[in-house]
Design an enzyme around this catalytic site. Sequence first.
Site, PDB file in Angstrom:
ATOM      1  N   SER A 138     -10.696  37.329  44.077  1.00 16.23           N
ATOM      2  CA  SER A 138     -10.010  37.149  42.756  1.00 16.23           C
ATOM      3  C   SER A 138     -10.207  35.569  42.392  1.00 16.23           C
ATOM      4  O   SER A 138      -9.910  34.845  43.300  1.00 16.23           O
ATOM      5  CB  SER A 138      -8.644  37.626  42.642  1.00 16.23           C
ATOM      6  OG  SER A 138      -8.056  37.006  41.345  1.00 16.23           O
ATOM      7  N   TYR A 151       0.240  37.582  46.330  1.00 14.71           N
ATOM      8  CA  TYR A 151      -1.220  38.079  45.771  1.00 14.71           C
ATOM      9  C   TYR A 151      -2.266  36.920  45.746  1.00 14.71           C
ATOM     10  O   TYR A 151      -3.346  37.404  46.363  1.00 14.71           O
ATOM     11  CB  TYR A 151      -0.935  38.563  44.319  1.00 14.71           C
ATOM     12  CG  TYR A 151      -2.365  39.081  43.723  1.00 14.71           C
ATOM     13  CD1 TYR A 151      -3.046  40.156  43.906  1.00 14.71           C
ATOM     14  CD2 TYR A 151      -3.197  38.027  42.877  1.00 14.71           C
ATOM     15  CE1 TYR A 151      -4.295  40.528  43.665  1.00 14.71           C
ATOM     16  CE2 TYR A 151      -4.472  38.526  42.167  1.00 14.71           C
ATOM     17  CZ  TYR A 151      -5.019  39.685  42.585  1.00 14.71           C
ATOM     18  OH  TYR A 151      -6.000  40.152  42.173  1.00 14.71           O
ATOM     19  N   LYS A 155      -5.794  37.196  48.397  1.00 16.00           N
ATOM     20  CA  LYS A 155      -7.025  37.013  47.837  1.00 16.00           C
ATOM     21  C   LYS A 155      -7.910  35.832  48.491  1.00 16.00           C
ATOM     22  O   LYS A 155      -9.191  35.947  48.672  1.00 16.00           O
ATOM     23  CB  LYS A 155      -7.159  37.123  46.334  1.00 16.00           C
ATOM     24  CG  LYS A 155      -6.676  38.404  45.612  1.00 16.00           C
ATOM     25  CD  LYS A 155      -7.912  39.312  46.026  1.00 16.00           C
ATOM     26  CE  LYS A 155      -7.509  40.622  45.086  1.00 16.00           C
ATOM     27  NZ  LYS A 155      -8.350  41.738  45.699  1.00 16.00           N
TER      28      LYS A 155
END
Length: 247
Positions: A138, A151, A155
């Site tokens: 991401s 998060y 990633k």
Amino acid sequence: MRLEGKTAIVTGGASGFGAGIARKFIAEGAQVMITDINEAGAQDLAHSLGKTAHALGGSVADRGDVERLRDRAIEAMGRVDILVNNAGVTHLPTALEEVSEDDFDRVFAVNCKSIYYMAQTFVPVMKPVAGVILNVASTAGLSPRPKLNWYNASKGWVITATKAMAVELAPQGMRVNALCPVAGDTPLLASFMGEDTPEMRAKFLSTIPLGRFSTAEDMGNAAAFLCSNEASMVTGVCMEVDGGRCI
């Protein structure tokens, strides 16, 4: 038909980016095993894509389910040429010190530990065919956003793991790359934004120079290239599919 004769697995393939990748791979001539924790969704998509699509329910965060996926894929397709680790989750936008341990564990189990499980399970059967692995990371791993701290970190882990895997597996002829999309209009979008309102969408879009979200088709096109023989000299690359978000 750049993937003609190839076999592929797409995790988290029942919707969103995974479904876009699966559709593109089928259109390019591959057989595809779609796996998702939403088994009904995976089955529906496979049915709509025709006889070269297969489906299996299961969790990528469960080693037993991953091993079952390997066995079913080999039974249905004969081998595995391409593995797309697309399944992923996030936590709601939250101050980093307030994210619950359960949410942290879930994010790292699905986004990171699953790639460990998939590598341990599939690399031994993919080495003989010089297979290709594509991880979905991401832009969050490259240009972190506030209140998505863990998060973002997961990633970033995917990006480093991709490069490490590429270096180690290159002598066996295997390639490992990643895609770094900006958010798309997928089931995870509301979770990224906290709430799905026109105002929040406009705010989010203002950070993307091309002025739109990533689409499933964008991801499918990029994935098809990186997993095809056209990219035979490309490994360890984390391609931004982000409309300029990381510039």
